[in-house]
Design an enzyme around this catalytic site. Structure first.
Site, mmCIF file in Angstrom:
data_model
loop_
_atom_site.group_PDB
_atom_site.id
_atom_site.type_symbol
_atom_site.label_atom_id
_atom_site.label_comp_id
_atom_site.label_asym_id
_atom_site.label_seq_id
_atom_site.Cartn_x
_atom_site.Cartn_y
_atom_site.Cartn_z
ATOM 1 N N GLY A 32 0.787 -1.231 0.116
ATOM 2 C CA GLY A 32 -0.084 -0.055 0.049
ATOM 3 C C GLY A 32 0.857 1.204 0.036
ATOM 4 C CB SER A 34 4.440 6.340 1.853
ATOM 5 O OG SER A 34 5.049 6.991 3.049
ATOM 6 N N GLY A 35 2.066 5.625 4.446
ATOM 7 C CA GLY A 35 1.269 6.252 5.285
ATOM 8 C C GLY A 35 -0.067 5.623 5.238
ATOM 9 N N GLY A 37 -0.907 2.733 6.595
ATOM 10 C CA GLY A 37 -1.032 1.975 7.658
ATOM 11 C C GLY A 37 -0.511 0.582 7.807
ATOM 12 C CE LYS A 38 3.507 -0.015 3.059
ATOM 13 N NZ LYS A 38 3.045 1.529 3.109
ATOM 14 C CB SER A 39 4.792 0.409 9.391
ATOM 15 O OG SER A 39 5.735 0.387 8.558
ATOM 16 C CB SER A 106 5.736 -4.063 -2.940
ATOM 17 O OG SER A 106 4.783 -4.298 -1.816
#
Length: 197
Positions: A32, A34-35, A37-39, A106
């Site tokens: 997804g 940047s920003g 909410g992946k991390s 990615s």
């Protein structure tokens, strides 16, 4: 030199190592903007899995960029190499019997397809964190969108480099309507059903 290499057969498989840990090895590939909410989701998911007694490893984009891939830039070719390396490392961890969570933008179909081919369909779950660009910009947790809009960062996904949405992800998470805990619930439930196959 490559012509002199031969794959060495190893008797103990990833499946055997997973059975030793009482789990099915898998890569949960979060993709997804940047920003998106992946991390946050990756961290919460790993905490939940560890609390259940699972053996896990989390590969996060920024952390990998500061070590294994610190020699790479952000042009298309370097991004492709970044994902190739991550896929190979994730595959090694799967072979070790672990549940691997990856958190990488990615952005390109071909790179995610490459990761899936390296790891194998049977051990790969693609999770699309579907958060609109305007919401990611509003959040801008690292101030990167602001810098990209000012021209201080080049090849920034969503601004001057495309993000190609997955066509048929295994799981889609909508962070506008689902909390982190709810999103973790969705992934855990999918894993339960997947593990039963």
């Amino acid at each position: 030199m490559k012509n002199n290499l031969t794959s060495q057969p190893i008797s103990t498989t990833g499946r055997v190592r997973g059975e030793q840990k009482n789990q099915r090895p898998v890569v949960i590939w979060l993709t997804g903007l940047s920003g998106s909410g992946k991390s946050s989701l990756a961290d919460a998911l790993e905490q939940r899995l560890v609390a259940k007694g699972c053996h896990t490893y989390l590969l996060d984009g920024d952390n990998v960029r500061m070590g294994l891939c610190k020699d790479l830039g952000f042009g298309d070719r370097d991004r492709e190499e970044n994902i190739r390396r991550v896929a190979e490392v994730a595959n090694l961890f799967v072979d070790a019997g672990l549940i691997v969570i990856t958190s990488f933008i990615s952005p390109f179909h071909r790179d995610r397809a490459l990761a899936r081919s390296v790891i194998g369909d049977e051990c790969f779950i693609e999770v699309y964190i579907n958060t609109p660009l305007n919401e990611c910009e509003r959040r801008d947790p690292k101030g990167l969108y602001s810098k990209a809009r000012q021209g201080l960062i080049k090849n920034f996904t969503g601004i001057d480099s495309p993000y190609e949405q997955p066509g048929a992800p295994d799981i889609t998470i909508d962070t506008l309507t689902q909390s982190v805990d709810q999103s973790v619930d969705v992934v855990i439930e999918y894993l339960k059903n997947w593990d039963a196959k």
